[in-house]
Design an enzyme around this catalytic site. Structure first.
Site, PDB file in Angstrom:
ATOM      1  N   ASP A  67      18.703 -43.011  34.454  1.00 42.43           N
ATOM      2  CA  ASP A  67      17.750 -42.159  33.746  1.00 42.43           C
ATOM      3  C   ASP A  67      17.799 -42.406  32.244  1.00 42.43           C
ATOM      4  O   ASP A  67      18.707 -43.072  31.736  1.00 42.43           O
ATOM      5  CB  ASP A  67      18.036 -40.675  34.060  1.00 42.43           C
ATOM      6  N   HIS A 138      22.197 -31.393  39.994  1.00 44.24           N
ATOM      7  CA  HIS A 138      21.263 -32.505  39.775  1.00 44.24           C
ATOM      8  C   HIS A 138      21.976 -33.846  39.807  1.00 44.24           C
ATOM      9  O   HIS A 138      23.149 -33.957  39.459  1.00 44.24           O
ATOM     10  CB  HIS A 138      20.414 -32.315  38.509  1.00 44.24           C
TER      11      HIS A 138
HETATM   12  C1  GLP Z   1      23.305 -35.580  32.766  1.00 45.05           C
HETATM   13  C2  GLP Z   1      22.847 -36.926  33.357  1.00 45.05           C
HETATM   14  C3  GLP Z   1      23.355 -37.124  34.749  1.00 45.05           C
HETATM   15  C4  GLP Z   1      24.825 -36.766  34.778  1.00 45.05           C
HETATM   16  C5  GLP Z   1      24.953 -35.282  34.595  1.00 45.05           C
HETATM   17  C6  GLP Z   1      26.380 -34.782  34.599  1.00 45.05           C
HETATM   18  O1  GLP Z   1      22.283 -34.664  32.604  1.00 45.05           O
HETATM   19  N1  GLP Z   1      21.450 -37.152  33.344  1.00 45.05           N
HETATM   20  O2  GLP Z   1      23.113 -38.454  35.173  1.00 45.05           O
HETATM   21  O3  GLP Z   1      25.387 -37.146  35.988  1.00 45.05           O
HETATM   22  O4  GLP Z   1      24.298 -34.848  33.439  1.00 45.05           O
HETATM   23  O5  GLP Z   1      26.987 -35.017  33.372  1.00 45.05           O
HETATM   24  P1  GLP Z   1      28.537 -34.932  33.152  1.00 45.05           P
HETATM   25  O6  GLP Z   1      29.126 -36.127  33.833  1.00 45.05           O
HETATM   26  O7  GLP Z   1      28.713 -34.983  31.668  1.00 45.05           O
HETATM   27  O8  GLP Z   1      28.984 -33.643  33.742  1.00 45.05           O
END
Ligand code: GLP
Length: 241
Positions: A67, A138
């Protein structure tokens, strides 16, 4: 689903890097799907170490990121282009043309998303997709919804995701309101999926996503239906099970 339970973030990072390195060693010309966020940072650090020790080459690898924020130029400090350059690409021997990310500045969403799907297809599909998971379940930027969005698309970020990502921006107003993201079918088309979850703040959503019903309200729950998913999680993230 295979569950690899580890003690902490450091062990999670080593385990994840070993699995990604094994993929590259088994198929040097493989296609990796990559993620941003805090979850994979340690794994990228370990992969860089393996490369610097002369034990791993990315010279034949192709990558596709999950993304990208819409409206941020590639060189913006918070773009995922910048994140990937800083955390992995500039420290390994991945050829420059082999790294693919969505172009957040393309105003033509349909063209951008269809082109990305076509590029993944032309590369032979993704061998190993790396994922983190948001606090609302998500994956990529596929937010809770009434249906699973299939292909790469433009998404409106939820207030909770914008708040979670605010820590990287001067203020909430600076957090982009939209993003381009691979869809659920894009992600599930990967031959193998590796998802990393750490920390007590993900314990409830981990239980809901992997041990609750499959529902688009919890996008990661769809991973229960994929035949080759490895979840690497630390004790804190597994504490609600
Ligand atoms: C973001 C990204 C995701 C990621 C998620 C979790 O919004 N777009 O791809 O997996 O958040 O982030 P983190 O690993 O910092 O908890």
């Amino acid at each position: 689903m295979r569950l690899i339970s580890v003690s902490d973030y450091s062990a999670l990072s080593t385990a994840a890097a070993d699995l990604i390195a094994a993929q590259i060693l088994l198929k040097p010309a493989c296609v990796l799907g990559l993620a941003t966020g805090s979850s994979p940072v340690g794994a990228y650090r370990e992969l860089v170490k393996l490369h610097q020790a002369g034990r791993l080459s990315f010279s034949r690898v192709t990558t596709f990121n999950l993304d990208e924020y819409r409206g941020l130029p590639d060189d913006h400090p918070q773009s995922y282009h910048t994140f990937m350059n800083q955390n992995l690409f500039r420290a390994v021997d991945l050829p420059s043309g082999a790294a693919h990310l969505l172009d957040g500045m393309d105003p033509d969403a349909a063209r951008q998303c269809a082109g990305y799907e076509a590029a993944i297809h032309a590369a032979g599909g993704i061998d190993l997709q790396l994922l983190g998971m948001g606090h609302n379940g998500h994956i990529g930027f596929n937010e809770p919804a009434d249906f699973f969005p299939l292909d790469t698309h433009c998404v409106d970020l939820t207030p909770s995701t914008r708040q979670a990502n605010q820590r990287f921006f001067p203020s909430l107003d600076d957090v982009p309101r939209q993003a381009y993201t691979m869809g659920i079918r894009t992600i599930l088309s990967a031959r193998r999926i590796l998802i990393l979850v750490h920390g007590a703040d993900k314990a409830e959503i981990l239980k809901t996503a992997f041990y609750g019903p499959v529902t688009p309200q919890v996008p990661a729950s769809i991973l229960q239906l994929h035949s080759d998913v490895t979840l690497v999680a630390d004790e804190a993230a597994l504490s609600a099970l």
